[in-house]
Design a protein around this motif. Structure first.
Motif, PDB file in Angstrom:
ATOM      1  N   LEU A  61      61.732  74.823  18.850  1.00 29.26           N
ATOM      2  CA  LEU A  61      60.626  74.158  18.168  1.00 29.26           C
ATOM      3  C   LEU A  61      61.184  72.902  17.518  1.00 29.26           C
ATOM      4  O   LEU A  61      62.035  72.989  16.617  1.00 29.26           O
ATOM      5  CB  LEU A  61      60.000  75.050  17.096  1.00 29.26           C
ATOM      6  CG  LEU A  61      58.901  74.341  16.291  1.00 29.26           C
ATOM      7  CD1 LEU A  61      57.674  74.092  17.147  1.00 29.26           C
ATOM      8  CD2 LEU A  61      58.524  75.121  15.041  1.00 29.26           C
ATOM      9  N   ALA A  62      60.754  71.739  17.972  1.00 26.42           N
ATOM     10  CA  ALA A  62      61.214  70.490  17.369  1.00 26.42           C
ATOM     11  C   ALA A  62      60.651  70.371  15.961  1.00 26.42           C
ATOM     12  O   ALA A  62      59.438  70.506  15.762  1.00 26.42           O
ATOM     13  CB  ALA A  62      60.776  69.298  18.211  1.00 26.42           C
ATOM     14  N   PRO A  63      61.495  70.138  14.961  1.00 26.80           N
ATOM     15  CA  PRO A  63      61.013  70.045  13.579  1.00 26.80           C
ATOM     16  C   PRO A  63      60.343  68.709  13.305  1.00 26.80           C
ATOM     17  O   PRO A  63      60.549  67.726  14.023  1.00 26.80           O
ATOM     18  CB  PRO A  63      62.287  70.203  12.749  1.00 26.80           C
ATOM     19  CG  PRO A  63      63.361  69.680  13.641  1.00 26.80           C
ATOM     20  CD  PRO A  63      62.947  69.990  15.057  1.00 26.80           C
ATOM     21  N   GLY A  76      55.981  78.294   8.862  1.00 22.29           N
ATOM     22  CA  GLY A  76      55.735  79.573   9.507  1.00 22.29           C
ATOM     23  C   GLY A  76      56.479  79.721  10.820  1.00 22.29           C
ATOM     24  O   GLY A  76      57.395  78.974  11.146  1.00 22.29           O
ATOM     25  N   ASP A  77      56.080  80.713  11.575  1.00 20.09           N
ATOM     26  CA  ASP A  77      56.685  80.946  12.873  1.00 20.09           C
ATOM     27  C   ASP A  77      56.150  79.944  13.893  1.00 20.09           C
ATOM     28  O   ASP A  77      54.999  79.510  13.801  1.00 20.09           O
ATOM     29  CB  ASP A  77      56.374  82.370  13.329  1.00 20.09           C
ATOM     30  CG  ASP A  77      57.061  83.408  12.461  1.00 20.09           C
ATOM     31  OD1 ASP A  77      58.234  83.191  12.114  1.00 20.09           O
ATOM     32  OD2 ASP A  77      56.432  84.428  12.118  1.00 20.09           O
ATOM     33  N   PRO A  78      56.958  79.592  14.899  1.00 17.83           N
ATOM     34  CA  PRO A  78      56.544  78.588  15.897  1.00 17.83           C
ATOM     35  C   PRO A  78      55.583  79.191  16.917  1.00 17.83           C
ATOM     36  O   PRO A  78      55.938  79.461  18.064  1.00 17.83           O
ATOM     37  CB  PRO A  78      57.876  78.171  16.534  1.00 17.83           C
ATOM     38  CG  PRO A  78      58.766  79.359  16.369  1.00 17.83           C
ATOM     39  CD  PRO A  78      58.364  79.993  15.075  1.00 17.83           C
ATOM     40  N   MET A  79      54.336  79.376  16.509  1.00 17.80           N
ATOM     41  CA  MET A  79      53.395  80.144  17.319  1.00 17.80           C
ATOM     42  C   MET A  79      53.001  79.450  18.618  1.00 17.80           C
ATOM     43  O   MET A  79      52.709  80.113  19.617  1.00 17.80           O
ATOM     44  CB  MET A  79      52.147  80.478  16.501  1.00 17.80           C
ATOM     45  CG  MET A  79      52.447  81.341  15.273  1.00 17.80           C
ATOM     46  SD  MET A  79      53.478  82.779  15.627  1.00 17.80           S
ATOM     47  CE  MET A  79      52.398  83.741  16.683  1.00 17.80           C
ATOM     48  N   ALA A  80      52.974  78.115  18.630  1.00 18.35           N
ATOM     49  CA  ALA A  80      52.653  77.426  19.880  1.00 18.35           C
ATOM     50  C   ALA A  80      53.720  77.723  20.928  1.00 18.35           C
ATOM     51  O   ALA A  80      53.414  77.970  22.104  1.00 18.35           O
ATOM     52  CB  ALA A  80      52.541  75.921  19.642  1.00 18.35           C
ATOM     53  N   LEU A  81      54.974  77.733  20.508  1.00 18.47           N
ATOM     54  CA  LEU A  81      56.073  78.053  21.418  1.00 18.47           C
ATOM     55  C   LEU A  81      55.997  79.512  21.856  1.00 18.47           C
ATOM     56  O   LEU A  81      56.097  79.829  23.050  1.00 18.47           O
ATOM     57  CB  LEU A  81      57.406  77.780  20.720  1.00 18.47           C
ATOM     58  CG  LEU A  81      58.674  78.110  21.508  1.00 18.47           C
ATOM     59  CD1 LEU A  81      58.795  77.221  22.730  1.00 18.47           C
ATOM     60  CD2 LEU A  81      59.903  77.971  20.620  1.00 18.47           C
ATOM     61  N   VAL A 168      66.229  74.493  29.089  1.00 19.89           N
ATOM     62  CA  VAL A 168      65.872  74.342  27.669  1.00 19.89           C
ATOM     63  C   VAL A 168      64.388  73.995  27.605  1.00 19.89           C
ATOM     64  O   VAL A 168      63.945  73.019  28.220  1.00 19.89           O
ATOM     65  CB  VAL A 168      66.710  73.245  26.986  1.00 19.89           C
ATOM     66  CG1 VAL A 168      66.240  73.042  25.543  1.00 19.89           C
ATOM     67  CG2 VAL A 168      68.190  73.612  27.015  1.00 19.89           C
ATOM     68  N   LEU A 169      63.637  74.800  26.860  1.00 21.58           N
ATOM     69  CA  LEU A 169      62.195  74.589  26.709  1.00 21.58           C
ATOM     70  C   LEU A 169      61.928  74.125  25.280  1.00 21.58           C
ATOM     71  O   LEU A 169      62.298  74.805  24.322  1.00 21.58           O
ATOM     72  CB  LEU A 169      61.443  75.886  26.995  1.00 21.58           C
ATOM     73  CG  LEU A 169      61.698  76.481  28.385  1.00 21.58           C
ATOM     74  CD1 LEU A 169      62.058  77.946  28.268  1.00 21.58           C
ATOM     75  CD2 LEU A 169      60.478  76.326  29.274  1.00 21.58           C
ATOM     76  N   ILE A 170      61.281  72.967  25.133  1.00 23.83           N
ATOM     77  CA  ILE A 170      61.056  72.376  23.815  1.00 23.83           C
ATOM     78  C   ILE A 170      59.551  72.264  23.562  1.00 23.83           C
ATOM     79  O   ILE A 170      58.799  71.805  24.422  1.00 23.83           O
ATOM     80  CB  ILE A 170      61.691  70.975  23.715  1.00 23.83           C
ATOM     81  CG1 ILE A 170      63.185  71.034  24.063  1.00 23.83           C
ATOM     82  CG2 ILE A 170      61.501  70.394  22.313  1.00 23.83           C
ATOM     83  CD1 ILE A 170      63.846  69.664  24.153  1.00 23.83           C
ATOM     84  N   SER A 171      59.131  72.688  22.369  1.00 16.18           N
ATOM     85  CA  SER A 171      57.734  72.540  21.945  1.00 16.18           C
ATOM     86  C   SER A 171      57.682  71.540  20.800  1.00 16.18           C
ATOM     87  O   SER A 171      58.504  71.596  19.877  1.00 16.18           O
ATOM     88  CB  SER A 171      57.176  73.891  21.483  1.00 16.18           C
ATOM     89  OG  SER A 171      55.855  73.754  21.004  1.00 16.18           O
ATOM     90  N   GLY A 199      56.840  70.709  26.146  1.00 19.09           N
ATOM     91  CA  GLY A 199      55.429  71.055  26.006  1.00 19.09           C
ATOM     92  C   GLY A 199      55.029  70.991  24.549  1.00 19.09           C
ATOM     93  O   GLY A 199      55.734  70.428  23.720  1.00 19.09           O
ATOM     94  N   GLY A 200      53.881  71.556  24.230  1.00 12.86           N
ATOM     95  CA  GLY A 200      53.411  71.547  22.851  1.00 12.86           C
ATOM     96  C   GLY A 200      52.264  70.581  22.637  1.00 12.86           C
ATOM     97  O   GLY A 200      51.770  69.921  23.566  1.00 12.86           O
ATOM     98  N   ARG A 201      51.834  70.488  21.390  1.00 12.79           N
ATOM     99  CA  ARG A 201      50.628  69.741  21.061  1.00 12.79           C
ATOM    100  C   ARG A 201      50.702  68.276  21.450  1.00 12.79           C
ATOM    101  O   ARG A 201      49.714  67.687  21.889  1.00 12.79           O
ATOM    102  CB  ARG A 201      50.354  69.889  19.551  1.00 12.79           C
ATOM    103  CG  ARG A 201      49.177  69.111  19.018  1.00 12.79           C
ATOM    104  CD  ARG A 201      47.856  69.657  19.495  1.00 12.79           C
ATOM    105  NE  ARG A 201      47.504  70.887  18.823  1.00 12.79           N
ATOM    106  CZ  ARG A 201      46.318  71.487  18.915  1.00 12.79           C
ATOM    107  NH1 ARG A 201      45.385  70.956  19.681  1.00 12.79           N
ATOM    108  NH2 ARG A 201      46.075  72.607  18.287  1.00 12.79           N
ATOM    109  N   HIS A 202      51.869  67.645  21.291  1.00 14.59           N
ATOM    110  CA  HIS A 202      51.947  66.216  21.631  1.00 14.59           C
ATOM    111  C   HIS A 202      51.695  65.999  23.119  1.00 14.59           C
ATOM    112  O   HIS A 202      50.947  65.085  23.510  1.00 14.59           O
ATOM    113  CB  HIS A 202      53.308  65.648  21.251  1.00 14.59           C
ATOM    114  CG  HIS A 202      53.429  64.168  21.520  1.00 14.59           C
ATOM    115  ND1 HIS A 202      52.795  63.229  20.741  1.00 14.59           N
ATOM    116  CD2 HIS A 202      54.080  63.467  22.494  1.00 14.59           C
ATOM    117  CE1 HIS A 202      53.044  62.013  21.208  1.00 14.59           C
ATOM    118  NE2 HIS A 202      53.826  62.138  22.279  1.00 14.59           N
TER     119      HIS A 202
END
Length: 665
Positions: A61-63, A76-81, A168-171, A199-202
């Motif tokens: 999870l990218a901060p 919280g927890d990285p729920m999208a990932l 490596v999977l990045i959200s 992946g992720g919201r962006h």
């Protein structure tokens, strides 16, 4: 196979679009390839030439932030990932073991071999860092640094050298995108052949397919656009957007088949044929998603496949926490005897907000529409509650933008059933619940479970009668709800007249009176009320800012609001207000060094250059100072002193700054 142009604010970028199955490898040839690999894999394993068929994977999870002092970080927890990986990890664990029994991961496979044990879950601390070890469970393969600083960079380099991940999977959300690119660049520097998926919201907001799947549209701040324009390094091998649960699974299996059996590094030129072969063989899974792959070693040319599967039912997906420990601790939930902050699970029964506010990236108008628990929704939600209790959850927060999409019948049915099972004797529980509630500790956590949810002012005070709303609130309280969060947004009529949440407008009953009425109903049931306020919307002036701060202060004085979180409008790539304010092609979410300074660091996601053009920096200082002065202890404080007090009460906390924990993200 056809080359199509991507529309990136007038700039043309070429991408080769494919349709699933149209140009796949010949089915017979694909089966022969699969059989040849399998025979060689079985032979190498049997002879000892290959020790294991599993390859190491890291998920990240990218901060959002770069320093902890005085800043807001993801609490919280990285729920999208976790959600995006849910299908892929579930299937991989299910296929772990003898190769002949594997159904999905029946070639090389990611090292997702076992879920966390009950003991591991109970001992998990709140820190995002976790050791990989020699026989990792699925939770240990996540890197969740929370803050992107030199310490996090060193930990990431150390982990890369220890694990040597093949994939490596990045959200990433938009404010974290610049750090996601840096994380990927560090992967490529250490392990040039590692395959990086973003992946992720962006990505969801900046890269979408047209309905026919023949073309994609990339926003100017999208990863593909900034890489091809030379604004960001070409360090991404694949991107996945949309409802990607089954797409991630298909891509991971394609990567496994595209690996060299001896060295176990992905051969990029093989990924597309393997993915096409899998899709032609099995069809497209549920949901609408888009997979974009780098076409060559430069990672500057791309090809894409739009996957338009059947409509998703969120209830049928594996639970996001099945593979990962619950690490969130929300200070709004505390043990009534010890005062300890409780382990809190995130829970969603829908994926979007039914409202259409032009500033919100969670709105139903962005993405693929509203998805909910559909098949036996209440029963499956109750099962999920019991599952999370078995994972050591002592509290839950429903992250849905509006609890059960604001449908009172569903809320009532859910609360009635939850109250019933909390009071039931263990022997009277249905077997499908008892399979999760296996010991006295599980039963105790269920009976003492605290939870919170999000509602809207309109839902409580305009769309239903007072009697209906009070009844629903009583049912929620009796089922264990101790906290409700609502978005006030503004207390100024001139601002709220442009907000979709304010549906039923009545000049004789202004918005601030509806807010007060909704708050009074919540507090009359003995439920803690948290609120968020958003500054910088259309119509905002210094006068409306002061009006909002004053009116929220009155609610606090009258003990109708317990917590208030001030926020600054931040532009998301896909929201209508971004284009309306002329910022759609101005957003910089890629430059590696950004002047992130006070007062921006006091507000979630706020960076210079991406916040409301209506607000000056002096306005932002004014909002910070005046909300701190007027709201006092009710303000969701992120000062270092306040944070240290919270952290001291969380067992195992390690530098985690809590923001929006009160509001539930």
């Amino acid at each position: 196979m056809t080359t199509h142009a991507i529309d990136a604010a007038g700039r043309k970028v070429d991408v080769v679009m494919h349709r699933p199955g149209d140009d796949a490898v010949d089915p017979v040839a694909f089966q022969e390839l699969r059989q040849q690999r399998r025979e060689k894999l079985e032979g190498d394993l049997g002879s000892g030439l290959l020790r294991t068929r599993y390859f190491p994977v890291l998920s990240v999870l990218a901060p959002v932030m770069t320093q902890s002092e005085g800043e807001i970080t993801y609490p919280g927890d990285p729920m999208a990932l976790y959600a995006a990986l849910s299908v892929a990890v579930h299937r991989a664990v299910d296929d772990a073991g003898p190769l002949e029994n594997a159904r999905h991961y029946n070639d090389l496979a990611p090292e997702w071999k076992r879920f966390p044990s009950k003991e591991y879950r109970a001992a998990a601390s709140s820190t995002g860092f976790r050791p990989y070890g020699t026989e990792p469970n699925t939770d240990q393969m996540v890197f969740d640094p929370r803050v992107w600083d030199e310490s996090a960079r060193m930990k990431w380099i150390t982990l890369l050298r220890e694990v040597r991940p093949r994939v490596v999977l990045i959200s990433s959300v938009s404010p974290a995108h610049r750090y996601a690119l840096e994380i990927a660049a560090m992967v490529k520097a250490e392990l040039p052949h590692a395959y990086v998926v973003l992946g992720g919201r962006h990505v969801d907001e900046t890269m979408t397919a047209t309905p026919d799947g023949g073309r994609i549209v990339v926003k100017p701040s999208g990863t593909v656009a900034v890489i091809q324009e030379g604004k960001a390094p070409p360090v991404i091998d694949a991107l996945v957007s949309g409802e990607a649960y089954y797409a991630v699974d298909a891509l991971m299996r394609a990567l496994a088949m595209a690996m060299d059996l001896e060295r176990r590094w992905v051969r990029p030129e093989r990924v597309l044929p393997c993915l096409q072969g899998i899709l032609a063989e099995e069809g497209v899974g549920a949901g609408k998603s888009l997979v974009v792959l780098a076409s060559d070693e430069t990672r500057e040319s791309f090809c894409g496949i739009a996957l338009n599967g059947p409509q998703l039912d969120l209830a049928l997906l594996p639970a996001p926490y099945e593979a990962f420990a619950i690490r969130s601790h929300f200070p709004i939930f505390t043990d009534p005897v010890t005062g300890d902050i409780l382990r809190t699970a995130h829970f969603m029964v829908s994926n979007a907000c039914p409202y259409r506010c032009n500033f919100c990236s969670e709105s139903v108008q962005i993405g693929h529409g509203l998805r909910r628990f559909r098949d036996d929704a209440i029963g499956r939600a109750i099962e999920r509650v019991c599952e999370y209790v078995s994972y050591d959850a002592k509290s839950l927060f429903f992250d849905d933008s509006v609890f059960w999409s604001g449908r009172y019948r569903d809320i009532s049915d859910f609360c009635e059933e939850l109250s019933k099972i909390r009071a039931a004797e263990p022997g009277d529980l249905h077997p499908r619940l008892r399979r999760f509630l296996t010991d006295d500790g599980d039963i105790s956590r269920l009976r003492n479970l605290q939870w919170g949810a999000q509602l809207t002012v309109d839902t409580l005070a305009a769309l239903h009668s007072q009697e209906e709303s009070e009844k629903i609130l009583r049912q929620m309280r009796d089922a264990g709800c101790s906290y409700i969060y609502i978005g006030i947004e503004s207390m100024s009529t001139q601002v709220m007249n442009g907000i979709h949440k304010n549906l039923r407008r009545d000049e004789s009953r202004p918005w601030r009176e509806k807010v007060r009425h909704a708050a009074r109903m919540v507090k009359s049931q003995g439920i803690t009320l948290g609120t968020s306020v958003l500054f910088g919307l259309d119509g905002e002036t210094r006068s409306s800012i002061d009006e909002t701060i004053h009116e929220v202060g009155r609610l606090i004085d009258d003990e109708l609001v317990d917590l208030a979180s001030p926020n600054i409008l931040t532009y998301h790539p896909a929201t209508p207000i971004t284009r309306q304010h002329g910022m759609h092609d101005q957003l910089d979410y890629h430059s590696p060094r950004i002047d992130n300074r006070k007062p921006y660091i006091y507000f979630e996601e706020a960076f210079p250059g991406v916040v409301s053009v209506i607000l000056s920096e002096d306005d932002i200082w004014h909002i910070h100072n005046e909300t701190q002065r007027r709201w006092g202890g009710a303000r969701n404080d992120t000062s270092p002193e306040s944070v240290l007090q919270v952290e001291g009460r969380i067992e195992g906390a390690a530098g985690e700054i809590i923001q929006e924990t009160y509001a539930g993200i």
